[in-house]
Design a protein around this motif. Structure first.
Motif, mmCIF file in Angstrom:
data_model
loop_
_atom_site.group_PDB
_atom_site.id
_atom_site.type_symbol
_atom_site.label_atom_id
_atom_site.label_comp_id
_atom_site.label_asym_id
_atom_site.label_seq_id
_atom_site.Cartn_x
_atom_site.Cartn_y
_atom_site.Cartn_z
ATOM 1 N N LEU A 293 0.932 -1.275 -0.076
ATOM 2 C CA LEU A 293 0.066 0.035 0.045
ATOM 3 C C LEU A 293 0.872 1.413 0.153
ATOM 4 O O LEU A 293 0.580 2.162 -0.731
ATOM 5 C CB LEU A 293 -1.039 -0.089 0.991
ATOM 6 C CG LEU A 293 -2.074 0.984 1.245
ATOM 7 C CD1 LEU A 293 -2.950 0.914 -0.012
ATOM 8 C CD2 LEU A 293 -2.852 0.867 2.277
ATOM 9 N N HIS A 294 1.978 1.232 0.746
ATOM 10 C CA HIS A 294 2.931 2.394 0.582
ATOM 11 C C HIS A 294 3.255 2.614 -0.762
ATOM 12 O O HIS A 294 3.462 4.044 -1.218
ATOM 13 C CB HIS A 294 4.010 2.044 1.681
ATOM 14 C CG HIS A 294 3.651 2.542 3.141
ATOM 15 N ND1 HIS A 294 3.613 3.766 3.698
ATOM 16 C CD2 HIS A 294 3.918 1.527 4.028
ATOM 17 C CE1 HIS A 294 3.500 3.690 4.724
ATOM 18 N NE2 HIS A 294 3.527 2.413 5.368
ATOM 19 N N LEU B 185 2.136 1.533 -3.410
ATOM 20 C CA LEU B 185 0.841 2.054 -4.485
ATOM 21 C C LEU B 185 0.603 3.520 -4.139
ATOM 22 O O LEU B 185 0.295 4.295 -5.331
ATOM 23 C CB LEU B 185 -0.155 1.236 -4.267
ATOM 24 C CG LEU B 185 -0.026 -0.220 -4.746
ATOM 25 C CD1 LEU B 185 -1.423 -1.125 -4.302
ATOM 26 C CD2 LEU B 185 0.105 -0.331 -6.051
ATOM 27 N N ARG B 186 0.578 4.004 -3.258
ATOM 28 C CA ARG B 186 0.439 5.317 -3.019
ATOM 29 C C ARG B 186 1.612 6.311 -3.460
ATOM 30 O O ARG B 186 1.445 7.589 -3.499
ATOM 31 C CB ARG B 186 0.070 5.381 -1.294
ATOM 32 C CG ARG B 186 -1.353 4.796 -0.772
ATOM 33 C CD ARG B 186 -1.518 5.173 0.765
ATOM 34 N NE ARG B 186 -2.953 4.833 0.907
ATOM 35 C CZ ARG B 186 -3.399 4.661 2.175
ATOM 36 N NH1 ARG B 186 -2.547 4.815 3.344
ATOM 37 N NH2 ARG B 186 -4.676 4.110 2.354
ATOM 38 N N ALA B 187 2.649 5.737 -3.478
ATOM 39 C CA ALA B 187 3.776 6.561 -3.946
ATOM 40 C C ALA B 187 4.022 6.572 -5.394
ATOM 41 O O ALA B 187 4.673 7.295 -6.002
ATOM 42 C CB ALA B 187 4.918 6.239 -3.142
ATOM 43 N N ARG C 174 3.307 6.858 -9.480
ATOM 44 C CA ARG C 174 2.959 8.043 -10.358
ATOM 45 C C ARG C 174 2.316 7.567 -11.449
ATOM 46 O O ARG C 174 1.493 8.363 -12.110
ATOM 47 C CB ARG C 174 3.996 9.063 -10.544
ATOM 48 C CG ARG C 174 4.564 9.647 -9.404
ATOM 49 C CD ARG C 174 5.807 10.342 -9.709
ATOM 50 N NE ARG C 174 6.969 9.627 -10.496
ATOM 51 C CZ ARG C 174 7.668 10.229 -11.558
ATOM 52 N NH1 ARG C 174 7.283 11.382 -12.228
ATOM 53 N NH2 ARG C 174 8.371 9.378 -12.094
ATOM 54 N N ARG D 261 -4.917 3.107 -11.652
ATOM 55 C CA ARG D 261 -4.758 3.856 -10.721
ATOM 56 C C ARG D 261 -5.933 4.075 -9.440
ATOM 57 O O ARG D 261 -5.821 4.121 -8.601
ATOM 58 C CB ARG D 261 -4.153 5.290 -10.920
ATOM 59 C CG ARG D 261 -3.651 5.993 -9.942
ATOM 60 C CD ARG D 261 -3.035 7.233 -10.413
ATOM 61 N NE ARG D 261 -2.355 8.072 -9.262
ATOM 62 C CZ ARG D 261 -1.131 7.720 -8.698
ATOM 63 N NH1 ARG D 261 -0.416 6.726 -9.474
ATOM 64 N NH2 ARG D 261 -0.691 8.365 -7.733
ATOM 65 N N VAL E 209 -6.765 2.134 -6.216
ATOM 66 C CA VAL E 209 -6.000 2.251 -5.060
ATOM 67 C C VAL E 209 -6.851 3.094 -3.925
ATOM 68 O O VAL E 209 -6.702 2.942 -3.044
ATOM 69 C CB VAL E 209 -4.757 3.171 -5.649
ATOM 70 C CG1 VAL E 209 -3.963 3.583 -4.174
ATOM 71 C CG2 VAL E 209 -3.669 2.268 -6.230
ATOM 72 N N ASP E 210 -7.610 3.671 -4.792
ATOM 73 C CA ASP E 210 -8.753 4.801 -3.752
ATOM 74 C C ASP E 210 -9.697 3.828 -3.090
ATOM 75 O O ASP E 210 -10.020 4.339 -1.961
ATOM 76 C CB ASP E 210 -9.432 5.804 -4.653
ATOM 77 C CG ASP E 210 -8.719 6.716 -5.562
ATOM 78 O OD1 ASP E 210 -7.507 7.109 -4.973
ATOM 79 O OD2 ASP E 210 -9.121 7.184 -6.353
#
Length: 238
Positions: A80-81, A83-85, A87, A163, A166-167
């Motif tokens: 998760l870290h 995926l959130r990073a 771009r 993308r 991920v939300d």
């Protein structure tokens, strides 16, 4: 700096000896994709040589971005870290142990181009012990019925997805295995394709009997309650 179209996210824990071979395998595949790419290597608090190998790779290749977690938080948190990073517009994931084959990414990306939002691999055949294959087959069958995601191999981490997926992800143990169920519940279109699977090159598996049976069962029931339990709104799979 323009964002690349693709981001590969790889969680790594105690994978010294696997980092550089993994990059050698993925670079030719990613270089063949139109739109550019980046690689996010997430060091999940490793205490062996994993961190040094990641930093060496990043120093030699500007497309490689290291992300070091201060302590071991587990594969779900590391994923998760990462995926959130990321771009990229299209996110790619795989395990860091060398068992996934990046040459199958174009097959999964083709699923997205045909309208899917998430494309998951089905390891065929499995390069694991007979006991692990049996446990996985039983677990996948039960989970598919209980959560209604229809997935054949939720443990395969070779995936491609948009993308926006991920939300809908939330921090939770074994998130990597329940990601397809969350996507289905949120109304995303999910497809599966057979992919290659290899024996581990170096290091040891981080999953023992408890990680393969008790913990997934507990988390599956928690997710059933949150997604499909009494009084919960049902969202049809696309």
């Amino acid at each position: 700096m323009d964002s690349p179209r693709f981001t590969l996210v790889v969680p790594l824990y105690q994978e010294s000896g696997n980092v550089l071979p993994l990059l050698e395998a993925v670079r030719p595949v990613l270089a063949g994709l139109a739109g550019g790419y980046e690689i996010v290597l997430v060091n999940d608090g490793s205490t062996d040589g994993t961190a040094a190998e990641i930093d060496a790779a990043a120093a030699a290749d500007p497309a490689v971005h290291p992300l070091h977690l201060p302590r071991n938080q587990g594969q779900a948190a590391a994923l998760l870290h990462g995926l959130r990073a990321a771009r990229g517009e299209i996110l790619l994931t795989m395990d860091g142990d060398g068992q996934n084959d990046p040459r199958d990414f174009p097959l999964l990306i083709d699923c997205l181009e045909r309208g899917a939002d998430v494309a998951c691999g089905i390891r065929t055949p499995r390069a694991d012990s007979a006991l692990r294959r049996v446990m996985s087959r039983v677990a996948n069958g039960v989970r598919s019925v209980v959560l209604g995601d229809g997935m054949s191999d939720a443990g395969c981490q070779l995936r491609a997805f948009r993308r926006a997926v991920v939300d809908v992800l939330v921090p939770s143990p074994l998130l990597q295995s329940f990601l397809p169920a969350l996507a289905v519940h949120a109304g995303f279109r999910v497809c599966e394709r057979p992919v290659r699977h290899h024996a581990r090159r170096a290091g040891e598996s981080k999953y023992g009997l408890r990680n393969l049976s008790v913990t997934p069962a507990v988390q599956m029931l928690r997710w059933w309650w949150r997604l499909r339990g009494p009084g919960r709104a049902k969202k049809p799979a696309a």
